[in-house]
Each structure stands twice: as C-alpha cells, then as structure tokens.
Design a protein around this motif. Structure first.
Motif, PDB file in Angstrom:
ATOM      1  N   LEU A  66     -43.485  79.855 -70.677  1.00 21.24           N
ATOM      2  CA  LEU A  66     -43.565  78.444 -70.032  1.00 21.24           C
ATOM      3  C   LEU A  66     -42.548  78.219 -69.186  1.00 21.24           C
ATOM      4  O   LEU A  66     -41.397  78.426 -69.644  1.00 21.24           O
ATOM      5  N   VAL A  84     -40.608  74.864 -67.830  1.00 14.84           N
ATOM      6  CA  VAL A  84     -40.512  73.401 -68.154  1.00 14.84           C
ATOM      7  C   VAL A  84     -39.235  72.952 -67.429  1.00 14.84           C
ATOM      8  O   VAL A  84     -38.290  73.506 -67.209  1.00 14.84           O
ATOM      9  N   ALA A 119     -37.606  71.036 -74.812  1.00 14.97           N
ATOM     10  CA  ALA A 119     -39.033  71.614 -75.120  1.00 14.97           C
ATOM     11  C   ALA A 119     -38.800  72.326 -76.290  1.00 14.97           C
ATOM     12  O   ALA A 119     -39.835  72.352 -77.120  1.00 14.97           O
ATOM     13  N   LEU A 133     -39.850  80.606 -72.895  1.00 13.15           N
ATOM     14  CA  LEU A 133     -39.933  79.504 -71.948  1.00 13.15           C
ATOM     15  C   LEU A 133     -38.494  79.595 -71.197  1.00 13.15           C
ATOM     16  O   LEU A 133     -37.400  80.219 -71.601  1.00 13.15           O
ATOM     17  N   GLU A 185     -36.319  77.227 -68.174  1.00 11.95           N
ATOM     18  CA  GLU A 185     -35.964  75.976 -67.083  1.00 11.95           C
ATOM     19  C   GLU A 185     -36.588  76.147 -65.707  1.00 11.95           C
ATOM     20  O   GLU A 185     -36.666  77.438 -65.024  1.00 11.95           O
ATOM     21  N   GLU A 186     -37.384  75.026 -65.425  1.00 10.37           N
ATOM     22  CA  GLU A 186     -37.692  75.073 -64.118  1.00 10.37           C
ATOM     23  C   GLU A 186     -36.758  75.599 -62.992  1.00 10.37           C
ATOM     24  O   GLU A 186     -35.537  74.926 -63.221  1.00 10.37           O
ATOM     25  N   ALA A 196     -42.605  73.886 -63.082  1.00  7.88           N
ATOM     26  CA  ALA A 196     -43.004  73.464 -64.088  1.00  7.88           C
ATOM     27  C   ALA A 196     -44.330  72.665 -63.944  1.00  7.88           C
ATOM     28  O   ALA A 196     -44.670  72.396 -62.450  1.00  7.88           O
ATOM     29  N   SER A 255     -51.205  71.788 -65.241  1.00 10.34           N
ATOM     30  CA  SER A 255     -51.310  73.194 -65.655  1.00 10.34           C
ATOM     31  C   SER A 255     -52.537  73.700 -65.607  1.00 10.34           C
ATOM     32  O   SER A 255     -53.510  73.028 -66.195  1.00 10.34           O
ATOM     33  N   PHE A 296     -43.946  68.116 -71.438  1.00  9.93           N
ATOM     34  CA  PHE A 296     -43.357  68.799 -70.236  1.00  9.93           C
ATOM     35  C   PHE A 296     -44.475  69.617 -69.583  1.00  9.93           C
ATOM     36  O   PHE A 296     -44.442  69.997 -68.615  1.00  9.93           O
ATOM     37  N   HIS A 312     -47.461  70.998 -70.583  1.00  9.21           N
ATOM     38  CA  HIS A 312     -48.305  72.159 -71.015  1.00  9.21           C
ATOM     39  C   HIS A 312     -49.270  71.557 -71.834  1.00  9.21           C
ATOM     40  O   HIS A 312     -49.184  70.468 -72.520  1.00  9.21           O
TER      41      HIS A 312
END
Length: 159
Positions: free
Chosen positions: A14, A16, A22, A61, A63-64, A72, A79, A124, A126
């Motif tokens: 993921l 995020v 998250a 996961l 970080e963007e 993200a 998503s 976040f 998702h």
C-alpha cells in the motif's frame, strides 16, 4: 553463509500519505502486527518500507513519493484495489475502523452468500472488505443463490 531460498509469493503493498499513522490504524483496528519498518533518515523519517501481518497474511506499505511514481489513492482519485480481510467479528472490526476514521461504503450486513460483510475506505484511501463467514455453503448452493439474486432482463431480482 548460505541464504535461505524462499518460494515466490505475492502480497499487497500500500502507498499512503501518513505511513506511520496508517501503521497505527491497521494495528489498532485490524490487529495487524508490525514486522519491520525502515525509514529514510535524510527525508524526515519517510517510511520507505514497512511490513505487517494480519493472521498469516503479509502486506507492506510505504509513504507516498510522487517523484518515484508511488502515488497514494487520494492523489489518484481513489483506489482500484479492494483488500479483503476475514475476521471473527466483522461488526466489531468495522466499528473499530469507523471509530478510528474509516468511512462506510457498504454497511456490514448478512449477505446471501453466507458472509457477514461490508466495505469501508480507510483514512488513507484504501478500500477494505471486512468479512465473517456465517454459513458453510457449497459452491453449488452459492451459485444457486447468485442465480436467484441476479436481476433478470426486466431488472427485477429472481427468486
């Protein structure tokens, strides 16, 4: 020293905004266990990779990082992926998620195919299906119920 050879596997990763938050959210609401967390200290602790487990399932996961093409869901307008987690008490997990900031897409209700299930979007972006098996049905019975549920050509549900 020999390295352990692992079998190929697939698991979701993921992206995020707010990776540390998250991780806390997934631990608090889904009972996830944090296995590892790696942060780039030159980027203010930017989480470049974290691995978590829920039951026997692993997900990761980060970080963007838009310059890395790690966008993200909010940056993409949503998503296209839905993660499904099977739990013992879907209503309790759904309530924990909402209390921690998730939004209900479809409420958790008993479904004709033998599951108590609903869909939520986490803070976040998702999408999660929270599901609990409530009936042990054969594939044939599920198909019979799908056929009865599926609208006919006039738009009305059969059965």
């Amino acid at each position: 020293m020999a390295t352990k050879k692992s079998l190929p596997r697939i698991y979701p990763h993921l992206i995020v905004k707010g990776a540390a938050r998250a991780i806390d959210f997934y631990v608090e609401t889904l009972g996830a266990k944090e296995v590892s967390r790696f942060a780039d200290t030159k980027m203010n602790g930017h989480i470049v990779h974290a691995e978590l487990t829920i039951g026997e399932t692993t997900f990761s996961l980060s970080e963007e990082a838009r310059d890395w093409k790690n966008d993200a869901p909010a940056s993409l307008g949503g998503s296209p992926v839905i993660l499904t987690v099977q739990v013992e008490d879907a209503r309790a997990v759904g309530e924990r998620m909402v209390h921690a900031g998730a939004t209900v897409v479809y409420p958790i209700e008993d479904q004709f195919y033998g599951a108590r299930q609903g869909r939520l979007v986490d803070p976040f972006g998702h999408l999660w299906i929270i599901t609990q098996q409530i009936e042990d049905l054969s594939n044939e019975e599920i198909q019979r119920r799908v056929d009865a549920w599926t609208p006919d050509d006039s738009g009305t549900t059969k059965g």
